[in-house]
Write an enzyme that holds these catalytic residues in place. Sequence first.
Site, short mmCIF file in Angstrom:
data_model
loop_
_atom_site.label_atom_id
_atom_site.label_comp_id
_atom_site.label_asym_id
_atom_site.label_seq_id
_atom_site.Cartn_x
_atom_site.Cartn_y
_atom_site.Cartn_z
N TRP A 177 1.31 -1.36 0.20
CA TRP A 177 -0.58 0.28 0.09
C TRP A 177 1.23 1.31 -0.29
O TRP A 177 1.91 1.34 1.00
CB TRP A 177 -1.04 -0.25 1.22
CG TRP A 177 -1.98 -0.89 0.90
CD1 TRP A 177 -2.61 -1.93 0.22
CD2 TRP A 177 -2.99 -1.13 1.86
NE1 TRP A 177 -3.16 -2.69 0.24
CE2 TRP A 177 -4.28 -2.23 1.92
CE3 TRP A 177 -3.55 -0.54 3.47
CZ2 TRP A 177 -4.98 -2.39 2.66
CZ3 TRP A 177 -4.38 -0.78 4.08
CH2 TRP A 177 -5.52 -1.97 3.58
N GLU A 178 0.60 2.15 -1.38
CA GLU A 178 1.24 3.82 -0.78
C GLU A 178 -0.03 3.97 -0.41
O GLU A 178 -1.29 4.60 -1.10
CB GLU A 178 1.91 4.05 -2.09
CG GLU A 178 2.50 3.17 -2.90
CD GLU A 178 4.42 2.86 -2.57
OE1 GLU A 178 4.78 5.19 -1.76
OE2 GLU A 178 5.09 2.82 -2.96
N ILE A 179 0.54 4.79 0.87
CA ILE A 179 -0.86 6.01 2.05
C ILE A 179 -0.62 7.41 0.77
O ILE A 179 -1.49 8.24 1.54
CB ILE A 179 -1.03 5.47 2.94
CG1 ILE A 179 0.63 5.68 3.46
CG2 ILE A 179 -0.97 3.98 3.15
CD1 ILE A 179 0.45 5.75 4.93
#
Length: 525
Positions: A326-328
């Site tokens: 996940w790139e948040i």
Amino acid sequence: MFKGSSRIVAMLRLTRKVLWGIEFLPDFWVKVEPAVPVDDTKKPEAAKPDFNVYHTQHALTEYVAGVVKAHPSTMQMQERSRTDKSGPPGAAAYTSSMQVVTVEPGGLTEDHSNKIRLLLVFGEHGRELITTETSFRLLRLLADSTRAFEDLEAQGAATHRIRSILHRSVFKILPMFNMGGRKKVEAGDLCERKNGRGVDTNRNWDIHWGFQEKDYDPSEEYPGTAPFSEPETQILKEIAEEFVPHVWLNVHSGMEALFMPYDHVPTIPQGPGAAASYSILEELNEVSCRGQCAVGSGGESVGYLAHGTATDYMYEKLKVPLSFTWEIYGDSKADFHDCFRMFNPLQRLEMEEVAENWALAVFRLLELLPKHPAIPHLQIAATSGSHPSHGSQRSKHSGANLNAAKQDESSQEPQRVANTNPEKAAEVRLEGQEVVLAGRKVDGKRWEVTADPFGSNDTISLDGRGLRALHPPGTLSLTRWTLLVIVAFLGLACYAGKGIRMASSGMRGGSATGRRARSPGILSP
């Protein structure tokens, strides 16, 4: 040579100064240079972390330890450390250590074989401070989920489903994986993503290790001298092999994206499991990322191929069925060298919103897990008393998961399942291709199995197969007894009514046959 030339030059100089204000360079001619446009827009100064907004490394590790200590029935922490002395002669040994937090909301147990197992890593790259803040908020929500469920209910989540899955899950959480890199960032090297000795641990895994693309930049993604050369990756590999997770989640920042394998090729895996993973990420994109996240394989979506990554290794080598990155957060307008701004929110309000949102996204992930065929659809547990709640005491759950039940199909060994009776568990067994749930009548009360923990109705689903309720030979359910009593009562009422009518007819001196013949339209009640 030319008379009056000095006077002409003087006049030209004066004219030039009046009109353009430019100094004369050579003596006997005038060169007028074009005006150069002035750029009044100035680039903002590179942002620096405000440690009144973000926790320092020391503060965060202390807070994590405090949360765990305050919840001994559902949390425990282990310090994992490794030293590497294999450097060149004269080089100092390199040591890495990290906190590993185990969270079991249903109560700590020694046996995790009957639980959904999730392995989560935060802070793999030192400059991504927002990820470690997210880990801290996740731990607080897992410690006391009251607020989490209030927010989830406001989002329209199926909180009953999440709560049930939560109590059948166990987490291994590494709140700050890259301690050495984080130390460099806090010392002022705000673009540092590698570990304490300059290796990108997300390029140090033994899958397509060492491959270099045309845009390879060793200052960003140096993979080390060999696969697993770094203490950090050695520790994490050991944890994954011991824990055998169903879910791997590596949390990063730099953009908004929900990635699945692969990173080293621009494609996703094939098959029903991969399709289910993609579907889960698409739903998460809508509920947690406003539909703005890139979804798919990292190699296809991020714009470059990455070799030797943890997510590809977890999926391909350790066979973790749900492997995600996940790139948040990401500021796409930030200058390349303005690293802290690019990877982290600057203001407290935005930082807290991002961290809270993605901590809640882990709960939303739980809600969607039953969509994946690799996740056990019925978690098996022997019950003693009421269902476990937050803060329940340590207990060892017995039983086996669905995979064990399928492997033991030939022996017809009953499996224990959760039910509402406080004394003894009901049984679930396999008969051919059907799963059979047996209920019992004890002390006038029918044994009831809990509704599907992953659904909103009373149907229990095991691996997509229907579950029909039966009663063991020689027993009748309370419902059947009720029906029998009602039918018997009606029969007795009819019989009694007929007898009363016949008796009353005899007292009036007429026979039943004669009265019925005279009044054929009158029937008994």
